[in-house]
Scaffold this motif. Sequence first.
Motif, PDB file in Angstrom:
ATOM      1  N   HIS A 102      35.415  42.995  29.801  1.00  0.00           N
ATOM      2  CA  HIS A 102      36.579  42.320  29.638  1.00  0.00           C
ATOM      3  C   HIS A 102      37.236  41.591  30.663  1.00  0.00           C
ATOM      4  O   HIS A 102      37.878  40.502  30.546  1.00  0.00           O
ATOM      5  CB  HIS A 102      37.838  43.413  29.102  1.00  0.00           C
ATOM      6  CG  HIS A 102      39.264  43.110  28.660  1.00  0.00           C
ATOM      7  ND1 HIS A 102      39.139  42.490  27.455  1.00  0.00           N
ATOM      8  CD2 HIS A 102      40.206  42.887  29.240  1.00  0.00           C
ATOM      9  CE1 HIS A 102      40.527  42.258  27.260  1.00  0.00           C
ATOM     10  NE2 HIS A 102      41.082  42.431  28.560  1.00  0.00           N
ATOM     11  N   SER A 127      46.464  42.222  34.637  1.00  0.00           N
ATOM     12  CA  SER A 127      46.786  42.654  33.079  1.00  0.00           C
ATOM     13  C   SER A 127      47.253  44.062  33.038  1.00  0.00           C
ATOM     14  O   SER A 127      47.973  44.487  33.927  1.00  0.00           O
ATOM     15  CB  SER A 127      45.156  42.828  32.574  1.00  0.00           C
ATOM     16  OG  SER A 127      44.520  43.855  32.907  1.00  0.00           O
ATOM     17  N   HIS A 182      38.486  37.617  31.357  1.00  0.00           N
ATOM     18  CA  HIS A 182      39.547  36.981  31.614  1.00  0.00           C
ATOM     19  C   HIS A 182      39.577  35.898  32.843  1.00  0.00           C
ATOM     20  O   HIS A 182      40.216  34.969  32.924  1.00  0.00           O
ATOM     21  CB  HIS A 182      40.189  38.042  32.261  1.00  0.00           C
ATOM     22  CG  HIS A 182      41.376  38.798  31.407  1.00  0.00           C
ATOM     23  ND1 HIS A 182      42.029  38.120  30.487  1.00  0.00           N
ATOM     24  CD2 HIS A 182      41.388  40.245  31.127  1.00  0.00           C
ATOM     25  CE1 HIS A 182      42.644  39.071  29.644  1.00  0.00           C
ATOM     26  NE2 HIS A 182      42.641  40.148  30.050  1.00  0.00           N
ATOM     27  N   MET A 184      38.051  34.110  25.302  1.00  0.00           N
ATOM     28  CA  MET A 184      37.527  34.447  26.723  1.00  0.00           C
ATOM     29  C   MET A 184      36.396  34.959  26.670  1.00  0.00           C
ATOM     30  O   MET A 184      35.465  34.880  27.312  1.00  0.00           O
ATOM     31  CB  MET A 184      38.719  35.115  27.434  1.00  0.00           C
ATOM     32  CG  MET A 184      38.882  36.828  27.106  1.00  0.00           C
ATOM     33  SD  MET A 184      40.475  37.373  27.594  1.00  0.00           S
ATOM     34  CE  MET A 184      39.799  39.112  27.948  1.00  0.00           C
ATOM     35  N   ASP A 198      45.150  38.623  26.044  1.00  0.00           N
ATOM     36  CA  ASP A 198      43.766  39.052  25.359  1.00  0.00           C
ATOM     37  C   ASP A 198      43.499  37.987  24.226  1.00  0.00           C
ATOM     38  O   ASP A 198      44.392  37.822  23.362  1.00  0.00           O
ATOM     39  CB  ASP A 198      43.888  40.461  24.927  1.00  0.00           C
ATOM     40  CG  ASP A 198      43.689  41.345  26.238  1.00  0.00           C
ATOM     41  OD1 ASP A 198      43.470  40.863  27.193  1.00  0.00           O
ATOM     42  OD2 ASP A 198      43.695  42.540  25.866  1.00  0.00           O
TER      43      ASP A 198
HETATM   44 ZN    ZN Z   1      43.079  41.927  29.207  1.00  0.00          ZN
END
Ligand code: ZN
Length: 353
Positions: free
Chosen positions: A114, A139, A118, A315, A311
């Motif tokens: 994840h 984040s 980003h 991405m 989010d």
């Molecule tokens: Zn995130």
Amino acid sequence: MKSEPLVMGIETSCDETGVGIVRGTELLADAIASSVEEQARFGGVVPEVASRAHLEAMVPTVRRALDEAGVALSDLDGIAVTAGPGLAGALMVGVGAAKAYSMATGVPLYGVNHLSAHIAVDTLENGPIPEPAIGLLVSGGHSAIMMVEDLAGEVTQLGASIDDAAGEAFDKVARLLGLPFPGGPHIDRAAREGDRAYVEFPRGLTAGKDMRRHRYDFSFSGLKTAVARWIEAQRAEGRTVPVNDVAAAFQEAVCDVLTRKAILAAKEHGVETLLLGGGVAANSRLRALAAERAEKAGILLRHPRPKLCTDNGAMVAALGSHLVAAQVPPSRMDFPANSSMDVTVVSLADDLR
Ligand code: ZN
Ligand code: KG4
């Protein structure tokens, strides 16, 4: 191998069900379903509520993304999915769905990080990332300064928060100020009408000794406590709390430390590009202060538009597309969702790292 692979990305690590489709670095679709309104009632994300919402939203969101992009599942060159870090149950929904789509179509599957996603999303806005680059990753769950040697597989962490993440601090302070969840965007808005110098809140880990031991690390829990104490003292004296000013002064303390340390890391490593990523990178003051300081330091600043900072599935698709183009091997079908996936693991190649 195609240089402009068509990739679908699935993101379910927290409370957004995101499905994005990209061709190379071109964004074709970015479909999102969010359970944030349900979560706001609880003042935070309830994992079980998030998982259920993902289950309901998964298939319709995939359909919406495919329609928006005007492509079929069988056209895809890859399917990428967030394998971690994040909420275990929420991740499992995305990983399970991605495996099913991959098995049904024979399209190769990539379990990705994840946090790397980003960073990768910036390619959709500004093209290929000059490597090496310094990534300031901020984040709700992480705050880190990353060295991106090679986005396809070599990222290292130079420093990180030793307590709360930057986004977490925004959310907690928003709560203290009576602003809704998630607090970041509300503080950002309130701060525009406030005085940044109203209170001088502490800048964690910036004093002499800390700069030796924790040069690129952050600490935001002391700041949060300082804001809480300041608010309590005002209330104890029967004064109303100037929400806009406190928001602006708190935001300034966070953005000052984040940008100062990120620029320092770039300078000290001889890196010419600084990249902002993660939900907090949507913050208007962070972007402005980073731009000011990067210019002064002769560093090129890049960041995606605010909507791509928080989010989303695009991405994940952007990172997937980069991996396919770089000929990184796909993941084995039995890779697990990993709620505490290491920040330096970009993707789960077939060796199942
Ligand atoms: Zn995130
Ligand atoms: O990356 P993200 O969407 O989810 C995680 O991976 O955690 O980041 C969410 C975090 C939340 O803490 C939210 O309050 C914060 O990003 N955020 C912001 C802004 N927009 C979102 N923080 C400050 N200013 C903003 N404009």
